[in-house]
Design a protein around this motif. Structure first.
Motif, short mmCIF file in Angstrom:
data_model
loop_
_atom_site.label_atom_id
_atom_site.label_comp_id
_atom_site.label_asym_id
_atom_site.label_seq_id
_atom_site.Cartn_x
_atom_site.Cartn_y
_atom_site.Cartn_z
N CYS A 152 0.84 -1.21 0.00
CA CYS A 152 0.00 0.00 0.00
C CYS A 152 0.87 1.25 0.00
CB CYS A 152 -0.92 0.00 1.22
SG CYS A 152 -2.24 -1.24 1.20
N ARG A 153 1.93 1.23 0.81
CA ARG A 153 2.83 2.39 0.85
C ARG A 153 3.52 2.57 -0.50
NH1 ARG A 153 7.29 3.83 5.45
NH2 ARG A 153 7.89 1.64 5.29
N THR A 154 3.97 1.49 -1.10
CA THR A 154 4.65 1.59 -2.39
C THR A 154 3.74 2.17 -3.46
OG1 THR A 154 6.08 -0.30 -1.87
CG2 THR A 154 5.83 0.27 -4.19
N SER A 155 2.50 1.70 -3.51
CA SER A 155 1.58 2.21 -4.51
C SER A 155 1.24 3.68 -4.26
CB SER A 155 0.29 1.37 -4.54
OG SER A 155 -0.39 1.45 -3.30
N ILE A 160 2.12 9.56 -5.71
CA ILE A 160 2.72 10.85 -5.39
C ILE A 160 3.73 11.25 -6.46
CG2 ILE A 160 4.23 12.05 -3.74
CD1 ILE A 160 2.89 10.36 -1.54
N ASP A 161 4.54 10.29 -6.90
CA ASP A 161 5.52 10.57 -7.95
C ASP A 161 4.85 11.03 -9.24
OD1 ASP A 161 7.60 9.93 -6.26
OD2 ASP A 161 7.87 7.89 -7.02
N TRP A 177 3.42 14.92 2.06
CA TRP A 177 3.15 13.54 1.63
C TRP A 177 4.40 12.67 1.75
CZ3 TRP A 177 -0.12 14.51 -3.43
CH2 TRP A 177 -1.41 14.92 -3.05
N GLU A 178 5.54 13.23 1.39
CA GLU A 178 6.77 12.45 1.48
C GLU A 178 7.12 12.14 2.94
OE1 GLU A 178 9.13 13.82 -2.57
OE2 GLU A 178 9.46 14.94 -0.72
N GLN A 179 6.87 13.08 3.83
CA GLN A 179 7.09 12.81 5.26
C GLN A 179 6.18 11.68 5.74
OE1 GLN A 179 6.37 16.63 7.01
NE2 GLN A 179 8.36 17.48 6.42
N ALA A 180 4.96 11.66 5.23
CA ALA A 180 4.02 10.60 5.62
C ALA A 180 4.47 9.24 5.11
CB ALA A 180 2.62 10.92 5.11
N THR A 181 4.92 9.18 3.88
CA THR A 181 5.35 7.88 3.34
C THR A 181 6.67 7.42 3.94
OG1 THR A 181 6.34 9.01 1.42
CG2 THR A 181 4.10 8.14 1.16
N ASP A 182 7.44 8.36 4.49
CA ASP A 182 8.70 7.99 5.15
C ASP A 182 8.50 7.56 6.60
OD1 ASP A 182 10.14 8.52 2.88
OD2 ASP A 182 10.74 10.55 3.49
N ASP A 183 7.33 7.81 7.15
CA ASP A 183 7.06 7.51 8.56
C ASP A 183 6.57 6.07 8.69
OD1 ASP A 183 6.23 7.34 11.18
OD2 ASP A 183 5.16 9.25 11.18
N VAL A 221 -8.32 -6.35 -0.77
CA VAL A 221 -7.71 -6.30 0.56
C VAL A 221 -6.63 -5.23 0.50
CG1 VAL A 221 -6.28 -7.53 2.23
CG2 VAL A 221 -8.21 -8.69 1.17
N GLY A 222 -6.70 -4.28 1.41
CA GLY A 222 -5.74 -3.19 1.38
C GLY A 222 -5.87 -2.28 2.58
N ASP A 223 -5.56 -1.00 2.37
CA ASP A 223 -5.55 0.00 3.44
C ASP A 223 -6.97 0.43 3.78
OD1 ASP A 223 -5.14 2.14 5.11
OD2 ASP A 223 -3.73 3.17 3.78
#
Length: 289
Positions: A152-155, A160-161, A177-183, A221-223
């Motif tokens: 889910c994080r990867t997608s 975002i990219d 958004w990048e801070q969120a995906t890095d957390d 099945v996901g987030d």
């Protein structure tokens, strides 16, 4: 050119053996021009909907919806506090398919109206929770998508990219958004069954509660946050009704997720309920969506 209700009624008789049509009229609710649709009333007083997609994207959506409805067996449906559309029949037409469903009762409202009434908002929360509580095994058996938390994080990073590459994404929003995906802490959740396409248009309301849920093409099945993101735009204001039959005054509450603790004791509602605003602004949900 849009197909007439009479044409669609004729298709319905081809899709459903022995169907005796008494009435047919255009039905446009929730179609957004993607489908030619008609409401069919039969001689034995059944009410059906027939839909024919008008584009490749609409056909893809309808096919995914049909797979999901077939995956939602009687056992799975019995766990849900609302009705799910029933597939009745299909027939080919001009390279695509006309699909016939049972009509579900209920009215539709915009997001502000849905979250502006305590009873309705609570029913929405319970309904979404019931979807998330379904056993996940049937999703894989039906060949529907399944994602781990990391997937889910990867997608999400990929989305975002893509947005960043347009050149129109504000730098401050991109950083957030990048801070969120890095957390890592935000992505430590157990994937659940999710509706996947949830919006105000998905919900049918009868007597101030959710009576039906439509649009299952995103079932996977996901987030679980995926089924809540549409609430972020809701203001919980007085209703802008799409149907005159239901009044939705009031203020919004929905059951909180385990990851969205509630601290609003002033509301006289059971433990586990909180305002839509508090749920929507909880870091564990909002930072992912």
């Amino acid at each position: 050119m849009a197909r007439s209700p009479l044409t669609l009624a004729a298709l319905a008789t081809s899709a459903v053996s022995g169907l005796d049509v008494a009435q047919a009229r255009r039905h446009s609710a929730g179609a957004h021009g993607m489908f030619d649709s008609a409401l069919i009333v039969t001689a034995d007083n059944r009410t059906l909907i027939i839909r024919v997609p008008n584009s490749q994207s609409a056909e893809t959506e309808q096919s995914a919806d049909l797979v999901a409805l077939r995956a939602l067996t009687a056992g799975n449906r019995s766990r849900l506090p609302f009705d799910v559309p029933e597939f009745v029949g299909q027939t080919p037409i001009a390279g695509t398919r006309a699909i016939v469903y049972e009509l579900l009762a209920g009215d539709t409202f915009d997001a502000d109206a849905l979250t502006g009434h305590e009873g309705v908002a609570g029913s929405i929360g319970r309904g979404i929770a019931a979807i998330h509580g379904l056993p996940t095994a049937f999703v894989g058996t039906a060949g529907l998508p399944q994602q781990s938390a990391e997937q889910c994080r990867t997608s999400t990073i990929e989305i975002i990219d893509q947005a960043a590459n347009t050149g129109y994404l504000p730098a401050a929003l991109l950083r957030r958004w990048e801070q969120a995906t890095d957390d890592d802490a935000l992505w430590q959740f157990a994937p659940t069954v999710v509706h996947g396409s949830m919006s105000a248009d998905s919900l049918l309301i009868t007597d101030d509660s959710v009576s039906g849920v439509l649009g299952w093409s995103g079932l996977c099945v996901g987030d679980p946050a995926r089924d809540l993101h549409w609430l972020l735009s809701a203001r919980g204001e007085q209703p802008k009704r799409r149907s005159p039959r239901t009044r939705l005054p009031g203020r919004a509450v929905i059951p909180a997720s385990r990851n969205a603790p509630c601290s609003t004791p002033s509301l006289s509602w059971p433990a586990g309920c909180c305002t839509v605003h508090r749920l929507a602004t909880s870091p564990s949900w909002t930072m992912r969506w």
